[in-house]
Design a protein around this motif. Structure first.
Motif, mmCIF file in Angstrom:
data_model
loop_
_atom_site.group_PDB
_atom_site.id
_atom_site.type_symbol
_atom_site.label_atom_id
_atom_site.label_comp_id
_atom_site.label_asym_id
_atom_site.label_seq_id
_atom_site.Cartn_x
_atom_site.Cartn_y
_atom_site.Cartn_z
ATOM 1 N N ASN A 205 0.775 -1.218 -0.202
ATOM 2 C CA ASN A 205 -0.036 -0.137 -0.001
ATOM 3 C C ASN A 205 0.938 1.205 -0.033
ATOM 4 O O ASN A 205 0.629 2.200 -0.657
ATOM 5 C CB ASN A 205 -0.827 0.118 1.265
ATOM 6 N N GLU A 248 -3.768 -13.119 4.336
ATOM 7 C CA GLU A 248 -5.139 -12.453 4.426
ATOM 8 C C GLU A 248 -5.203 -10.959 4.539
ATOM 9 O O GLU A 248 -6.087 -10.373 3.830
ATOM 10 C CB GLU A 248 -5.997 -13.021 5.593
ATOM 11 N N HIS A 249 -4.056 -10.518 5.169
ATOM 12 C CA HIS A 249 -4.197 -8.784 5.407
ATOM 13 C C HIS A 249 -3.848 -8.452 3.772
ATOM 14 O O HIS A 249 -4.211 -7.471 3.305
ATOM 15 C CB HIS A 249 -3.141 -8.604 6.435
ATOM 16 N N GLU A 251 -4.508 -9.838 1.072
ATOM 17 C CA GLU A 251 -5.701 -9.815 0.140
ATOM 18 C C GLU A 251 -6.881 -8.902 0.566
ATOM 19 O O GLU A 251 -7.438 -8.161 -0.319
ATOM 20 C CB GLU A 251 -6.671 -11.276 0.282
ATOM 21 N N GLN A 252 -6.773 -8.428 1.814
ATOM 22 C CA GLN A 252 -7.801 -7.469 2.251
ATOM 23 C C GLN A 252 -7.378 -5.968 1.745
ATOM 24 O O GLN A 252 -7.819 -5.148 1.237
ATOM 25 C CB GLN A 252 -7.695 -7.190 3.748
ATOM 26 N N THR A 253 -5.730 -6.057 1.503
ATOM 27 C CA THR A 253 -5.247 -4.601 1.084
ATOM 28 C C THR A 253 -5.594 -4.514 -0.324
ATOM 29 O O THR A 253 -5.950 -3.247 -0.841
ATOM 30 C CB THR A 253 -3.804 -4.825 1.404
ATOM 31 N N ARG A 255 -8.481 -5.513 -1.870
ATOM 32 C CA ARG A 255 -9.766 -5.030 -1.829
ATOM 33 C C ARG A 255 -9.914 -3.684 -1.468
ATOM 34 O O ARG A 255 -10.467 -2.949 -2.184
ATOM 35 C CB ARG A 255 -10.724 -5.932 -1.063
ATOM 36 N N ASP A 256 -9.024 -3.184 -0.442
ATOM 37 C CA ASP A 256 -9.267 -1.818 0.048
ATOM 38 C C ASP A 256 -8.553 -0.744 -1.230
ATOM 39 O O ASP A 256 -8.963 0.311 -1.465
ATOM 40 C CB ASP A 256 -8.335 -1.674 1.223
ATOM 41 N N THR A 272 -4.441 -9.968 -5.716
ATOM 42 C CA THR A 272 -3.542 -10.849 -5.136
ATOM 43 C C THR A 272 -3.414 -12.039 -6.351
ATOM 44 O O THR A 272 -4.633 -12.363 -6.866
ATOM 45 C CB THR A 272 -3.845 -11.339 -3.736
ATOM 46 N N THR A 330 -13.437 -14.747 -4.841
ATOM 47 C CA THR A 330 -13.118 -13.386 -4.023
ATOM 48 C C THR A 330 -12.087 -12.356 -4.872
ATOM 49 O O THR A 330 -11.561 -11.537 -4.377
ATOM 50 C CB THR A 330 -12.177 -13.994 -2.697
ATOM 51 N N ARG A 332 -9.301 -13.082 -6.663
ATOM 52 C CA ARG A 332 -7.884 -13.409 -6.670
ATOM 53 C C ARG A 332 -7.643 -13.999 -7.948
ATOM 54 O O ARG A 332 -8.317 -14.749 -8.331
ATOM 55 C CB ARG A 332 -7.437 -14.384 -5.686
#
Length: 400
Positions: A205, A248-249, A251-253, A255-256, A272, A330, A332
């Motif tokens: 990020n 998981e973090h 992958e959330q990044t 999305r964000d 990802t 999701t 990916r």
């Protein structure tokens, strides 16, 4: 000049020196196995973690198939006189030679990619030579990271969560590979947070924000961070462990980032990318992964086991729109269908159920794995004369 006779210094899967010519030959073999095709546009790419594993494969395939221009970033160590340079140093020098021979415009930065100084320096080079970035590939794997804001040094760990992990592992401490048993105590909350800080999406990020702050995101900018899911066989120590929390973090990044104004205003995308199994310096350090990968290679054979370069070719073709994106539910990008095929995993589980008998049936897979590990450092390459002195003081490549 530092011409000297060198031999591998190895203990189990740990090798602490490398062979410059052997490392160069492994890069050249990968390069020559990639079908050349550089018609069309030549996108600007920034590859973070270009010197090993999937990062190196992405660099080489991007150059060879799509004629990418841009910058690779890695953190490697030069020859000290007492110890050779790292294999990634020699691989970078070899990649630079091949790129120059083929007329490609690529620069290499040796720096701690986690640092603010590295981000500023890379942005300067992009502004001067290339302009906005079309693709940012994030493939960093490191044991520690210094937070550029707080100065805190975070250390990643490979541990399960919730309960101890006991599983068979491949042991190379003797003359022949054998099965041993690994037991790892569960990670603490603090260790999990530290692993997420190192291997999660925070730095990814920061890189994108640093480039955006300098006006260096191209229209339809795409960024992809490499990740791994793997089999349920290794899930307790990987996907369900501290590393899994970091993934998981990550992958959330993604999305964000996709929801952020930074990417929306550029019609950009963040993914990802779930790669398949590979023998890398990072993966060989994870307990039980070596045995699992040896079994997987036995089941698939050399033709069915897809190399990082083959997977990277699929990735570039998808990112450049030459083939459709292969996405899961999701969002990916999936490159690991060959590994997680139900029939393949059923056969791997059969070997895993009785690992000693499985190893007896997979001796060729175990030998292949060890040979691949040694090859990562430039050893066991059949075209190299290891009985001859080698020049170990190879300069870091500079632009021509």
């Amino acid at each position: 000049m530092s011409l000297r006779q060198i031999e591998p210094k190895q203990r189990g899967l740990l090798i602490v020196n490398s062979h410059p010519e052997g490392a160069a030959q492994t890069v050249r073999r990968t390069w020559e196995a990639i079908p050349a095709r550089t018609d069309g546009r030549r996108p600007v790419a920034l590859i973070l973690g270009h010197s090993a594993g999937y990062g190196l494969a992405t660099l080489l395939t991007g150059l060879r198939r799509h004629g990418i221009r841009g910058i690779g970033v890695a953190f490697e160590t030069a020859d000290t006189g007492r110890r050779t340079a790292t294999a990634g140093w020699y691989r970078t020098a070899a990649a630079a030679r091949l790129a120059a021979e083929a007329g490609h415009d690529i620069r290499f930065v040796n720096a701690d990619a986690f640092s603010a100084d590295a981000k500023s320096h890379v942005a300067d080079l992009l502004e001067e030579h290339y302009g906005p970035v079309d693709h940012l590939i994030y493939s960093l794997a490191a044991p520690r990271r210094t937070d550029p804001g707080s100065g805190t040094v975070h250390h990643s760990v490979i541990k399960p969560l919730g309960a101890p992990y006991e599983a068979p592992a491949l042991d190379f401490s003797g003359p022949d590979p054998k099965v041993s048993w690994a037991r790892i105590e569960p990670g603490t909350d603090e260790e999990t947070r530290a692993t997420v800080a190192v291997m999660g999406g925070d730095d990814w990020n920061l890189w994108i924000r640093a480039l955006a702050g300098r006006g260096l995101l191209a229209e339809k900018f795409t960024t992809a961070a490499l990740t791994y899911v793997g089999s349920e066989v290794t899930a307790p120590v990987y996907r369900q462990g501290t590393i899994g929390a970091a993934k998981e973090h990550l992958e959330q990044t993604a999305r964000d980032l996709n929801d952020s104004a930074l990417l929306k205003e550029k019609d950009g995308r963040a993914f990802t990318v779930v790669a398949g199994a590979a023998v890398t310096q990072a993966s060989s350090a994870i307990p039980s992964i070596a045995l699992y990968t040896a079994f997987l290679h036995t089941v698939l054979g050399p033709r069915g086991f897809r190399t990082p370069a083959e997977q990277a070719a699929d990735l570039w073709d998808q990112l450049e729109g030459r083939t459709p994106l292969v996405l899961d539910e999701t969002g990916r990008i999936r490159l690991d269908g060959w590994e997680l095929d139900d029939e393949v995993q059923d056969r791997v589980r059969e070997l895993w159920a009785d690992p000693q008998r499985g190893l007896e049936a997979s001796r060729s897979g175990a030998d292949w794995f060890m040979n691949e590990v040694r090859g990562l450092y430039g050893w066991n390459v059949d075209t190299v004369a290891y009985d001859q002195p080698a020049e170990t003081d190879i300069p870091w490549p500079t632009p021509r």
